[in-house]
Each structure stands twice: as structure tokens, then as C-alpha cells.
Enzyme design. Structure first.
Site, short mmCIF file in Angstrom:
data_model
loop_
_atom_site.label_atom_id
_atom_site.label_comp_id
_atom_site.label_asym_id
_atom_site.label_seq_id
_atom_site.Cartn_x
_atom_site.Cartn_y
_atom_site.Cartn_z
CG HIS A 104 29.51 10.99 71.83
ND1 HIS A 104 28.13 10.23 72.42
CD2 HIS A 104 29.95 9.89 71.49
CE1 HIS A 104 27.92 8.61 72.25
NE2 HIS A 104 29.14 8.71 71.96
CG ASP A 106 31.49 6.70 69.42
OD1 ASP A 106 31.06 7.12 70.47
OD2 ASP A 106 30.63 5.93 68.40
CG HIS A 273 26.40 8.19 68.94
ND1 HIS A 273 26.43 8.45 68.24
CD2 HIS A 273 26.75 7.82 69.80
CE1 HIS A 273 28.31 8.54 68.55
NE2 HIS A 273 27.95 7.03 69.51
NE ARG A 289 32.46 2.87 70.27
CZ ARG A 289 32.73 3.69 71.23
NH1 ARG A 289 31.60 4.53 71.77
NH2 ARG A 289 33.63 4.47 71.11
C1 SIN Z 1 27.83 4.68 72.28
O1 SIN Z 1 28.21 5.82 72.50
O2 SIN Z 1 28.82 4.50 71.67
C2 SIN Z 1 26.86 3.80 72.45
C3 SIN Z 1 25.33 4.58 72.42
C4 SIN Z 1 23.99 2.77 72.95
O3 SIN Z 1 24.82 2.42 74.22
O4 SIN Z 1 23.60 3.33 73.03
#
Ligand code: SIN
Length: 298
Positions: A104, A106, A273, A289
Site C-alpha cells: 500500500h 499510506d 511498501h 511513524r
Molecule cells: C507501515 O506500513 O506504515 C509500516 C511498515 C512497517 O512496519 O514495516
């Protein structure tokens, strides 16, 4: 001196010579921003920063988002989403346990999806000298460039719907499958109707033009895209499947192996990602994050 070293073929670079706990000059910030947009994923190693410093640094890129999942935000810092497998003393998740289960970008389900996300790693799972919990990144711009001309023609002008409700339903189904396999699933609190109403479905171009680099990229993802507008559902699902397989080929990926103290940023308008869930307690993973709002895709 700031040094930028490209790591992946199409995306991913390490930036060194920067201490993010210290004030950054406008010139240093401009070099970092340019390295970020050129490389789609950029990271700094060995950083020791407080939540205030993470917020202050990422705010230089734009307005910070506050995630709809209030219970997963860091207390006192609504702009920080905790991503972790840790539990509090009552067995409740302290943050989002399964962010990144599917490929996805974000907040792609927002009218103004996120431009940049920054993940700061505090604890990284490790056992017998091996590190777990990598994150894979795939360049949607390189993937678009590599499409055959007839596919570019086929998808030009198509639009797709990004839906947080769709994501919740998919995620719940994946959790049920995980439970059936005997895996550990920590139930997340249900979102209220009001929370869900704050993230209505949005329709966006399937091919978007990057607002900074002007590169074209594929703006569909398996977590949030419910369907392609105007196509019969079987045709929409088949085309989406084809595009997902194309984007996530190893050729277009950079896989990040985390160390504590990494601050890694990714460009949501140019990359997708996915997290790797190959660890469990007592191995610990704790990350913070922050997410910078972008502009409506065009
Ligand atoms: C995310 O998808 O924002 C997190 C990715 C992760 O925890 O590796």
C-alpha cells in the site's frame, strides 16, 4: 557534509552526515528533500531523536496527519502513530500491530493522500544475530515506465476507488485466516461510525503524475483499491491483479533491514511498501511513524 548513497536499483538511498537531533539549516534541509524525491526512499542510520524532534523534522515537509486510529497514537503526540507488536500490562496493543500487512501507500484513501511517511525505529526484532521485520518498498514510477506501450494505453484515463472500509474488511479476513492457522492476533478496537465517516471512499486516477518530479506512477494498491471505476468486477479484479504483480516484482523493490536508530522516509506518491511479519513476542518491534499530507492526485 551530507552524502547520499544510492542503494537500490530504482529506489532507496542512505543519507549520512546528518544529525536529526540538531537544528538543520535551510540548505541542509533542501539537500535532504532533494535526495528524498530523487530516491523515493531515503534513510539515516544511528539517529537518537525524541518524538518532538521527529515531529519537528517531518513537519518541515508539510502538514502532519493524525491517524484515524486514535488509540494507536502516541500519547501527547497525536501526529505519531505507534507501529509495534508490544502489548500493555493488560494485554492490549500499544499501537498498530499489523500496519503494512498488504502492499500500500499510506492514506491513499484520503482526498489528499500522504506525500511522505517517516518511520523511526526504536526496537528491532532480532534473534541469534538475525534481524526480522524488514520492510519492502516498490517503485510505482519505475513500474509504470517499464509497462509495455499497449498496457500504458489501456490504463490511461482509468480511475480507481481507494476505500478505508474495504481495507478494514480485507484486514479482518486476513486476521481470521491468521487465527485459523494458529497465529497470534490482537483484536483492534472497532472504529466508530463517526471515525469511518471521516474517511469516505475516494476516486483517483490510476496513473498519477508526481507533484514534484512530474514522473508518472501507478496509483493502485492491494490494501485500499476496491475496484477500477466503470469496469465489470471480474475485469477490474484481473487488471488490478496484473498491475500488483507487475509493481511488486523484485526488480522494482528495495527491502530495508532495520537497525535501531534508523529514520527512514518514503514517498507515497512514488512507492508502495509492505511489512514482513516474520517475528513474534518475545522479539520486540517498536517504531514511530509520522505522515505528511500530500495533494490530490492528478
Ligand atoms: C507501515 O506500513 O506504515 C509500516 C511498515 C512497517 O512496519 O514495516
Amino acid at each position: 557534509m551530507i552524502i547520499v548513497k544510492r542503494i537500490g536499483k530504482h529506489l532507496g538511498a542512505e543519507i549520512s552526515g546528518v544529525d536529526l537531533s540538531k537544528p538543520l539549516s535551510d540548505d541542509a534541509f533542501a539537500q535532504i528533500a532533494s535526495a528524498f524525491f530523487d530516491n523515493e526512499v531515503a534513510f539515516f542510520r544511528n539517529q537518537k531523536i525524541t518524538p518532538e524532534q521527529q515531529v519537528a523534522f517531518t513537519r518541515r515537509f508539510g502538514v502532519l496527519e493524525q491517524h484515524v486510529r486514535k488509540e494507536a497514537r502516541l500519547e501527547g503526540f497525536p501526529e505519531i502513530l505507534i507501529i509495534s507488536n508490544l502489548l500493555d500490562d493488560q494485554g492490549r496493543a500499544i499501537g498498530s500491530q499489523d500496519a503494512g500487512r498488504f502492499w500500500h501507500s499510506d492514506l491513499s484513501y484520503k482526498k489528499e493522500p500522504s506525500m511522505l511517511s517517516a518511520l523511526y525505529s526504536i526496537e528491532v526484532p532480532e534473534k541469534d544475530g538475525r534481524v526480522y521485520g524488514d520492510t519492502g518498498f516498490a517503485s510505482t514510477t519505475a513500474a509504470y515506465d517499464a509497462l509495455p506501450a499497449d498496457m500504458k494505453q489501456r490504463i490511461a484515463g482509468l480511475r480507481n476507488v481507494h476505500s478505508y472500509r474495504y481495507y478494514r474488511t480485507r484486514n479482518r479476513a486476513a486476521q481470521e485466516q491468521e487465527k485459523a492457522r494458529g497465529g497470534r492476533v490482537v483484536q483492534e478496537p472497532e472504529l466508530s461510525e463517526e471515525q469511518l465517516r471521516s474517511v469516505p471512499d475516494v476516486e483517483t486516477p490510476l496513473v498519477r503524475t508526481h507533484p514534484v518530479t512530474a514522473r508518472k506512477g501507478l496509483f493502485v494498491n492491494e490494501a485500499h483499491t476496491s475496484h477500477i471505476t466503470g469496469l465489470p468486477s471480474a475485469e477490474s479484479a484481473a487488471l488490478l491483479g496484473e498491475l500488483y504483480r507487475h509493481i511488486t516484482q523484485p526488480e522494482f523493490q528495495y527491502v530495508h533491514s532495520w537497525r535501531p536508530g534508523d529514520l527512514l522516509m518514503w514517498d507515497n506518491a512514488a512507492a508502495q511498501h509492505k511489512a514482513t511479519f516474520d517475528y513474534d513476542l518475545p522479539m520486540r518491534r517498536l517504531m514511530y511513524r509520522t505522515t505528511v499530507r500530500g495533494s490530490a492526485p492528478f
